[in-house]
Design a protein around this motif. Structure first.
Motif, PDB file in Angstrom:
ATOM      1  N   ASP A  40       0.841  -1.200   0.000  1.00 28.78           N
ATOM      2  CA  ASP A  40       0.000   0.000   0.000  1.00 28.78           C
ATOM      3  C   ASP A  40       0.876   1.250   0.000  1.00 28.78           C
ATOM      4  O   ASP A  40       0.607   2.208  -0.729  1.00 28.78           O
ATOM      5  N   LYS A  60      -2.215   2.840  10.333  1.00 25.50           N
ATOM      6  CA  LYS A  60      -3.443   3.231   9.635  1.00 25.50           C
ATOM      7  C   LYS A  60      -3.951   2.084   8.763  1.00 25.50           C
ATOM      8  O   LYS A  60      -4.851   2.264   7.942  1.00 25.50           O
ATOM      9  N   GLY A  61      -3.363   0.915   8.938  1.00 23.52           N
ATOM     10  CA  GLY A  61      -3.839  -0.275   8.247  1.00 23.52           C
ATOM     11  C   GLY A  61      -3.219  -0.533   6.903  1.00 23.52           C
ATOM     12  O   GLY A  61      -3.667  -1.435   6.173  1.00 23.52           O
ATOM     13  N   ALA A  62      -2.188   0.213   6.538  1.00 23.55           N
ATOM     14  CA  ALA A  62      -1.565   0.042   5.233  1.00 23.55           C
ATOM     15  C   ALA A  62      -0.447  -0.983   5.290  1.00 23.55           C
ATOM     16  O   ALA A  62       0.377  -0.963   6.212  1.00 23.55           O
ATOM     17  N   LYS A 218       0.295   1.025  -3.949  1.00 26.33           N
ATOM     18  CA  LYS A 218      -1.084   1.380  -4.275  1.00 26.33           C
ATOM     19  C   LYS A 218      -1.448   2.792  -3.798  1.00 26.33           C
ATOM     20  O   LYS A 218      -2.221   3.492  -4.435  1.00 26.33           O
ATOM     21  N   GLY A 219      -0.872   3.155  -2.648  1.00 21.44           N
ATOM     22  CA  GLY A 219      -1.214   4.470  -2.095  1.00 21.44           C
ATOM     23  C   GLY A 219      -0.194   5.539  -2.410  1.00 21.44           C
ATOM     24  O   GLY A 219      -0.546   6.718  -2.561  1.00 21.44           O
ATOM     25  N   ALA A 486      -1.861   6.206   2.966  1.00 24.28           N
ATOM     26  CA  ALA A 486      -2.660   5.070   3.422  1.00 24.28           C
ATOM     27  C   ALA A 486      -4.120   5.233   3.015  1.00 24.28           C
ATOM     28  O   ALA A 486      -4.775   4.269   2.584  1.00 24.28           O
ATOM     29  N   ALA A 487      -4.638   6.459   3.151  1.00 21.63           N
ATOM     30  CA  ALA A 487      -6.020   6.725   2.748  1.00 21.63           C
ATOM     31  C   ALA A 487      -6.185   6.563   1.235  1.00 21.63           C
ATOM     32  O   ALA A 487      -7.210   6.063   0.755  1.00 21.63           O
ATOM     33  N   LYS A 490      -6.402   2.899   0.453  1.00 18.69           N
ATOM     34  CA  LYS A 490      -7.712   2.387   0.852  1.00 18.69           C
ATOM     35  C   LYS A 490      -8.764   2.751  -0.180  1.00 18.69           C
ATOM     36  O   LYS A 490      -9.625   1.936  -0.557  1.00 18.69           O
ATOM     37  N   LYS A 493      -8.430   0.577  -3.286  1.00 23.81           N
ATOM     38  CA  LYS A 493      -9.010  -0.755  -3.100  1.00 23.81           C
ATOM     39  C   LYS A 493     -10.536  -0.697  -3.196  1.00 23.81           C
ATOM     40  O   LYS A 493     -11.162  -1.572  -3.789  1.00 23.81           O
ATOM     41  N   ALA A 494     -11.122   0.347  -2.603  1.00 26.20           N
ATOM     42  CA  ALA A 494     -12.577   0.473  -2.604  1.00 26.20           C
ATOM     43  C   ALA A 494     -13.100   0.676  -4.021  1.00 26.20           C
ATOM     44  O   ALA A 494     -14.184   0.179  -4.377  1.00 26.20           O
TER      45      ALA A 494
END
Length: 496
Positions: A40, A60-62, A218-219, A486-487, A490, A493-494
C-alpha cells in the motif's frame, strides 16, 4: 548542541554516495521483469522521517515496506542530539505561557518569512501530538526548560544513554516497527520512479544485491532519503563553490536521491540554496558550539585575526568560517578563566579527548599560537588590542564588534585554541510539498502518488530554525504523508 558521534548505531558505515546526474525519465515497468512486490505504501529512506512515516502508515492499516540503500539506518539522525521542537506535548504541560501561535510566529520570523506558512502551521499544530505519539511507542524524553529565545521550553530531548540522542530515537522506532510487522529492506537503493501513462507514481525501481527489483505502491511512494549535503557536486551547483569547503557534519550517504527521483516527474524544487550549518572540528566530529557561545574568548582565523562577531549563532557563524577564511579553519582562543562558567572549558576539552581530538594548549599566547599553527605575532597583537578594548569598555567598537555584555580579557593561562570549521548539517531545499506532504510539479499541482518528508522535502525551512525543528519536521510530515498515502491506498481498493 552536544553530539556524541562515536557511539552510534552498531555496524559499519559502508556504501557509496550518488553523484549528481541528469535526471532520467521515469518509465512504465518494462516487460519481462519478475513480478514486483506490491504494498500500500512504500517509504524510501530509513531515517527518522522514514521510520515515522512507515510506522504511521502501518498503524493506519496500510501494508508498508521501508527501503534503505545502506546496510543499516545511516542517515543524519544518527549523528544528531535528538532534539525535537514542539509545544503542547505532555512534557510541556507546565508551560501554558507558550502557544502554537507564538511557536508559528517564531519559526516564520527565523525564516525571514520565506517558509511556506501553510507548512509551518501544520508543524506548529501537530508537533506536540507527535512527541506524545513517540513517547507512547517507548521513546524516552525529557524537557530542556527555560532556554534563551526562541528555544524557550520547546526542546524535548531523547537522552542517548551512551549513544547519540538521534540513535536512541531510531532504536525506539525500529522496535516499534518490528512490533508492527513493518520490514526494512536494506541494501536496496531506489534508482527510478515507476509511473503510468498519466504520470501517476505507482512504485519505485531499486538496485539490490540480487539485481533490480520493483516495489509497487497502491497508495504512494514517500521520499525520506534526506537532502544532498554529502554530494559535493550538488552543493557546488545549488549553493556555490565556496560551500563545497564545508565539512559534512552528519552522514556521508545523504547524496540527493530525493532530487534525482523527484525530477523524473518534473517536481518543483525550492529553497535549493538553503542549508543548516554548524561549527565542527576539521577532522573528527567534535562540536565546539557550546564553548563558542559561552561569552569567553575570541574567534580567529589561521592568520591570528578576528573575522566574525563571537555572538553570532552557530548557523551564520559556520557559514562565515567557510566564506571568510581561505581554508575553512578557525580557532576559539580561550583562557582558563572560562571554567568559572560551569567548567565549560574543561568539559569541552574532556569531550574532545573522548572523540580523539587534542586541543592545542600553551601557557602564553605565543606558545598556544605555535601549538595551533597560527602566526604568534599576529595573534599576540590581536589579543593586545582586544584586552585594551575590554578594559576601556570599548569592546563593542572593535571591528568586528565584540558584543557580549560582560567581556573578559584574555589574561589567565593556560590558553587553548579550540578548532572550529564550518560544517554542513543538512540541506533545506528539495521537492516542494503541500500541507498533505504531496510533492507538487512546476504548475504547483500535486503529483499523484508521490510524497516527501524530512530533509527530502522542500518548502518548510529557510535560512534558520529553532533547535529541534529538523527532526520535528521529519516526524510531522512523515506522519502526514503516511496518513494521506494510506487513505489513498484504501480508496484505490474500494474503487476496485
Amino acid at each position: 548542541m552536544n553530539q556524541n558521534r562515536r557511539d552510534l548505531l552498531k555496524g559499519t558505515i559502508i556504501g557509496s554516495g550518488a553523484l549528481i546526474a541528469g535526471a532520467a525519465h521515469a518509465k512504465p515497468e518494462p516487460k519481462g521483469k519478475p513480478k514486483p512486490e506490491t504494498y500500500d505504501v512504500v517509504v524510501v529512506g530509513a531515517g527518522f522521517a522514514g521510520m515515522c512515516a512507515a510506522l504511521e502508515a502501518a498503524e493506519k492499516g496500510a501494508k508498508t515496506v521501508l527501503l534503505e540503500k545502506m546496510g543499516r539506518p545511516d542517515g543524519t539522525t544518527v549523528y544528531s542530539s535528538g532534539w525535537i521542537a514542539a509545544v503542547g506535548s505532555r512534557f510541556q504541560k507546565n508551560h501554558p505561557e507558550d502557544s502554537k501561535e507564538a511557536f508559528f510566529n517564531d519559526m516564520m520570523k527565523l525564516s525571514g518569512y520565506h517558509s511556506d506558512p501553510e507548512l509551518v502551521k501544520v508543524y506548529a499544530d501537530e508537533a506536540g501530538d507527535g512527541i506524545d505519539w513517540l513517547a507512547d511507542h517507548g521513546t524516552p524524553f525529557f524537557l530542556w526548560e527555560n532556554l534563551p529565545a526562541p528555544e524557550l521550553s520547546r526542546c524535548v530531548i531523547s537522552p542517548g544513554e551512551g549513544i547519540s540522542g538521534g540513535s536512541k530515537l531510531l532504536r525506539c522506532l525500529m522496535a516499534a516497527l518490528d512490533k508492527a510487522g513493518v520490514k526494512i529492506h536494506y541494501n536496496t537503493k531506489a534508482v527510478h520512479l515507476i509511473k503510468n501513462d498519466k504520470w501517476e507514481v505507482e512504485g519505485v525501481e531499486c538496485l539490490t544485491p540480487e539485481g533490480p527489483k520493483h516495489y509497487r505502491a497502491k497508495g504512494g511512494v514517500i521520499l525520506t532519503t534526506g537532502g544532498y549535503g554529502a554530494n559535493e557536486a550538488m552543493v557546488a551547483q545549488y549553493i556555490g563553490a565556496w560551500a563545497a569547503k564545508l565539512i559534512v557534519r552528519g552522514s556521508p550517504w545523504i547524496t540527493g536521491e530525493n532530487l534525482l527521483l523527484a525530477s523524473e516527474v518534473h517536481a518543483k524544487l525550492v529553497n535549493m540554496d538553503q542549508f543548516y550549518a554548524g561549527p565542527i572540528t576539521p577532522t573528527g566530529h567534535a562540536n565546539p558550539s557550546p564553548l563558542m557561545h559561552a561569552g569567553y574568548g575570541i574567534q580567529v582565523g589561521t592568520n591570528g585575526k578576528r573575522f566574525v562577531p563571537e555572538t553570532w549563532l552557530q548557523v551564520p557563524k559556520a557559514k562565515a568560517i567557510a566564506e571568510r577564511t581561505p581554508d575553512n579553519r578557525s580557532f576559539m582562543l580561550i583562557g582558563q578563566d572560562a571554567d568559572a562558567n560551569d567548567n565549560i572549558l574543561s568539559n569541552t576539552i574532556e569531550r574532545f579527548g573522548r572523540l580523539g581530538y587534542k586541543v592545542p594548549k600553551g601557557d602564553t599566547i605565543e606558545e598556544v599560537a605555535k601549538a595551533a599553527g597560527v602566526d604568534p605575532v599576529a595573534l599576540a597583537e590581536t589579543v593586545k588590542e582586544f584586552n585594551a578594548a575590554v578594559k576601556a569598555g570599548k569592546a563593542k567598537e572593535l571591528d568586528p564588534p565584540y558584543e557580549y555584555e560582560t567581556p573578559h580579557a584574555l589574561e589567565t593561562g593556560p590558553y587553548y585554541m579550540v578548532p572550529a570549521a564550518g560544517g554542513m548539517a543538512s540541506t533545506m531545499g528539495g521537492p516542494k510539498i503541500d500541507k498533505d506532504a504531496r510533492v507538487v510539479n512546476f504548475e504547483m499541482k500535486p503529483i499523484p502518488g508521490l510524497y516527501a518528508a524530512g530533509a527530502a522535502a522542500g518548502g518548510l525551512w529557510y535560512q534558520d530554525d529553532i533547535g529541534g525543528n529538523q527532526l520535528g519536521g521529519g516526524m510531522v510530515f512523515g506522519r502526514v504523508a503516511a496518513r494521506h498515502a494510506a487513505a489513498r491506498a484504501k480508496a484505490s481498493k474500494a474503487a476496485k
